[in-house]
Design a protein around this motif. Structure first.
Motif: not given
Length: 924
Positions: A832-840
């Motif tokens: 999902g999300k092209h394997g990007r993490l969105n957590e800060s």
């Protein structure tokens, strides 16, 4: 029996019962000694013999009476003991039916072994109170209590009795702790303001979820937030608590949401939690300020250096070009013999003069830094919020304190001898300009923090080095250092002739694995989770997500998939037909790192107990490797990597030789900082002894620490033939020079090195934290030098072994290949999300990748069970090869559908073995 005092989870209770009454170490715990066998055989009746022997062995080796839990008695244990006596296992039931005999036997055994009956005494209560006060998790308290009872030879009672005592101990210690914290709180009403909600968000949530970038504006936001925390009153002092207890409360508060704390009936507990929350967040923000400042300063200096180099290079090129033109002009002028021709030529030199006039002097880095207008205008706020200290730089600390007093001055005429030579030169060049001094100050803070010369007492990461170490080593053995040096010398044997080879034999490739996996039934990841849960109970760690028993499993699976596939809750809500708010609530309340960690442990332990894993290894060897992921959220925990061309971070995963991903963490700094964490803190039933990494996980200090902590380190080192070799004397063999080990450095720093090792062993400091500090310290740091010198011995020994042992080379390559294969499957699952993490935050990033690890572990467990079934089905086929089958790992994915609609249905599999039927035909 329903427990009144419940401090252990169902799984923790089952684990303890298995340890006390299970089949572990049957040969060790249930083999009768000759004198014991003689006493047993003196009984006339077979069931007396068997019953007496089992009671004797359980009390002697487990410290328990089997009578109270005879339903947990394993038939395998009964059969093993019966075979030694020469009687039938079935006769044991007659023994249980005769109460007086078994009671008299137990009394006799207690007298022989000098065991006493358990009684609740003040000594026991004091022991429990002290343990609860020093240890966070109840399961650890229980394990310590059981160990103590064994040590003092007291019969371990039923677990519910011990749980009651621990429950009372927790209440007593909590009362003491909360009372001591509340005594320090200035104004409890101010703490209530954390619950205030504005624009739909509470002050508590704002502080809990704050995220910033590596920039001056990010630092300013953090400093303002620290000031906000300070406005709630004096920060409490938790130094009266042990590190373990502080970690326990930190985890508890991380798991706690505003509504939970607000509903506490115990006001002292509520205010204590809020005060601890502020204390923990302040420490976290202080660390973030230091880290952000350091990262930003490094980035600015790096860019400035590059730009100044480019500028000066272009300037130099222009200068060379114009110098050539000027040389031609001079030669031409010298040839002119009349004035009219000279005057005529002057007009043609105008353009050249303009070019020469435009050529500037070279700019130093400080010139370009000032010219670039980079902002560092938060020094006063930083020094107001953070108090620095030092044991080696008192003049610098005094200067920091006086800096605030001179904030309105344009120039600082003060002693600058504590700055580096380059910064002194820069300050003098600009006549003590405030801006230059301020920049020098921030860069010096960064450098001195990294070198350990200054520290912050209220920080978790940047406290003094001594803060992380035990005060002293308990026992000093006479001649200990000499014995240590002698052992080091015996470890390093230099052969007289060096025959270096680097060839690694590769196993031939075949389609055997594809043939095996062609038997596998088609399945979705959702179905895998339900089925694996029916075997392992892995989802039980997340129950509570719904009050409805039939729905809570669906919510747990959906939340796990939303995180592990990285598709988010909104898309999962559509696919699963579960309200998005329910998924978010489940994620916030139940998918914390503590529960995720326990879930991973349960998968690892279950997989380790399967018979098929012996095909791949004994569970004593492992490897670790990083997996780069892009990070798109606003966070300081991401960096730009030129090789990958993105801003991101690293997932660092430990994998056993049985393909089990048994530990995962987010990288901070170099891979080598995190190698020991997985080996020391995985908490599973794996007994890892040997460990491999690639070059990024290797340092000479790592060779030393792994040896001193009882591990065998076997990395794959890049440019191995260029590594310097060492010996205890200067040698040269076959044109290869061996440098001499500096024994003096080892002798001078031995006890400090051992103090560090003891601090890591006892849990005083986390290995990755102390290694990050050691690796950033300057070359004069004694512990770093001592570790490096010891590590050179074991590095040399390993390199010599690696070059001369083809089997070792193949083993290292094989275990690292397993790690790389698991990372490949991890990327496939984390689509999902092209394997990007969105957590800060690091915590939320770790929770997300832990969900990925659980999906990986579940897939491996499922594949392993079905590989066992395929083996039973095809082992007698003509084409089947046992040796080929042992090379088939549990990482196949061609039969798994990770995409599509998610259907949540817990199907009961009505087959003899409880597994799905295999495909009827083999696809060759």
């Amino acid at each position: 029996m329903e427990l009144r005092y419940n401090v252990l989870s169902k799984r923790e209770r089952e684990k303890l019962l298995t340890i006390l009454y299970g089949e572990r170490n049957i040969e060790k715990n249930f083999t009768l000694l000759p004198e014991e066998l003689k006493r047993v055989k003196s009984f006339g009746k077979p069931h007396w013999k068997l019953g007496y022997a089992i009671q004797l062995l359980f009390l002697k080796n487990r410290g328990v009476s089997i009578i109270s839990n005879k339903e947990l008695l394993s038939p395998k244990i009964v059969e093993y003991v019966a075979n030694q006596i020469g009687c039938i296992p079935d006769c044991l039931q007659r023994y249980w039916d005769v109460k007086n005999i078994r009671f008299n036997h137990f009394q006799e055994i207690c007298n022989i072994l000098e065991f006493k009956k358990f009684e609740v005494t003040s000594k026991v209560e004091t022991f429990i109170y002290n343990k609860v006060l020093s240890i966070g998790e109840p399961i650890e308290v229980m394990e310590n209590l059981i160990e103590e009872l064994r040590k003092i030879k007291v019969v371990i009672p039923a677990l519910y009795k011990l749980e009651e005592l621990i429950y009372k101990g927790i209440n007593a210690t909590d009362k003491f702790i909360f009372s001591k914290i509340c005594e320090q709180i200035d104004n409890k009403n101010k703490l209530e303001n954390l619950f205030l909600v504005e624009n739909g968000v509470s002050n508590y949530s704002i502080l809990k979820n704050i995220a910033v970038n590596n920039s001056p504006s990010g630092v300013k936001i953090l400093l303002e937030t620290i000031k906000t925390i300070d406005s709630y009153g004096k920060i409490i002092d938790l130094s009266f608590l042990t590190d373990s207890k502080i970690r326990y409360f930190y985890t508890e508060i991380q798991k706690s949401h505003r509504f939970r704390i607000e509903r506490f009936n115990n006001l002292e507990k509520k205010y204590s939690y809020l005060a601890m929350f502020l204390s923990f967040k302040r420490r976290e923000f202080v660390d973030m300020v230091i880290e952000t400042t350091s990262n930003y300063a490094h980035t600015v200096m790096k860019r400035t250096k590059k730009k100044s180099q480019n500028y000066n290079q272009k300037n130099q090129e222009r200068y060379k070009l114009n110098s050539g033109k000027l040389k031609d002009v001079v030669e031409y002028i010298l040839q002119i013999k009349d004035i009219p021709t000279l005057k005529e030529y002057q007009s043609s030199l105008t353009e050249l003069k303009k070019e020469l006039d435009s050529t500037e002097e070279e700019l130093e880095e400080i010139d370009f830094l000032l010219k670039s207008h980079q902002s560092f205008n938060y020094t006063n706020d930083l020094l107001e919020c953070i108090e620095f200290d030092s044991n080696t730089k008192p003049n610098f600390i005094n200067y920091l304190k006086s800096f605030k007093e001179n904030k309105n001055k344009k120039k600082f005429k003060a002693d600058i001898s504590f700055f580096s030579y380059q910064w002194q030169k820069n300050i003098k060049k600009y006549d003590y300009s405030k801006k230059v001094v301020e920049i020098a100050l921030l860069y010096s803070i960064r450098d001195y923090i990294r070198s350990g010369d200054i520290f912050v007492r209220e920080s978790k990461k940047y406290n003094s080095f001594d803060h992380y170490l035990v005060d002293s080593i308990d026992e000093i053995i006479p001649d200990e250092i000499e014995v240590f040096i002698k052992n080091l010398k015996s470890n390093l044997i230099i052969p007289k002739k060096l025959d270096f080879q680097r060839i690694i034999e590769q196993d031939s490739k075949s389609n055997f694995g594809e043939k095996i996996y062609s038997y596998f039934p088609k399945i979705t990841m959702t179905e895998i989770l339900y089925e694996v849960n029916s075997w392992t109970g892995v989802l039980e760690h997340f129950y509570g997500a719904s009050k409805s028993p039939e729905n809570r499993q669906n919510v747990a699976v959906a939340t796990l998939l939303a995180n592990g596939h990285n598709i988010g809750f909104s898309k999962m809500a559509i696919s699963a037909s579960i309200d998005e708010s329910i998924l978010k609530r489940a994620n916030e309340f139940y998918f914390n790192y503590s529960n995720l960690f326990k879930a991973q442990q349960s998968l690892v332990n279950y997989h380790h107990a399967l018979e098929i894993v012996e095909n791949w290894g004994d569970g004593k060897t492992s490897s670790s490797d990083g997996m780069r992921v892009p990070i798109s959220s606003k966070t300081i925990y991401a960096d730009y990597n030129a090789h990958y061309g993105n801003r991101g971070g690293g997932i660092y995963r430990h994998i056993s030789d049985q393909y089990t991903p048994y530990y995962v963490q987010m990288l901070q700094g170099r891979d080598s900082n995190h190698v020991l964490d997985g080996l020391l803190y995985h908490g599973t039933e794996l007994e890892i002894y040997e460990h491999s990494t690639d070059t990024a996980g290797y340092t000479e200090q790592m060779f030393a620490l792994t040896h001193l902590l009882g591990f065998n380190f076997k990395p794959r080192i890049k440019n191995l033939d260029q590594q310097q070799l060492y010996a205890f004397e200067t040698l040269e063999i076959d044109d290869i020079k061996f440098k001499k080990i500096n024994e003096k450095i080892i002798l001078e720093n031995y006890f400090e090195v051992m103090r560090l090792v003891e601090s890591i062993k006892c849990g005083k400091v986390k290995a990755s934290l102390i290694l990050q500090k050691i690796n950033s310290y300057n070359r004069d740091n004694g512990i770093a030098k001592g570790l490096k010198e010891i590590g050179r011995i074991f590095k040399t020994k390993y390199i010599l072994d690696y070059y001369t042992d083809m089997k070792l080379r193949k083993e290292v390559q094989k275990i690292l290949n397993k790690g790389e294969s698991i990372n490949s499957v991890g990327r496939l699952i984390f689509f999902g999300k092209h394997g990007r993490l969105n957590e800060s935050s690091l915590e939320s990033q770790l929770e997300k990748v832990s969900c990925l690890n659980i999906l990986l572990g579940s897939l491996i467990v499922w594949n392993s069970r079905y590989l066992e079934k395929v083996y039973k089905t095809v082992k007698d086929e003509e084409w089947f090869d046992d040796e080929e089958f042992k090379r088939v790992g549990p990482l196949g994915t061609q039969h798994v559908n990770f995409l599509g609609k998610y259907i949540f249905e817990d199907k009961i599999i009505n087959t003899v073995d409880g597994l799905r039927p295999l495909k009827s035909e083999v696809q060759v």
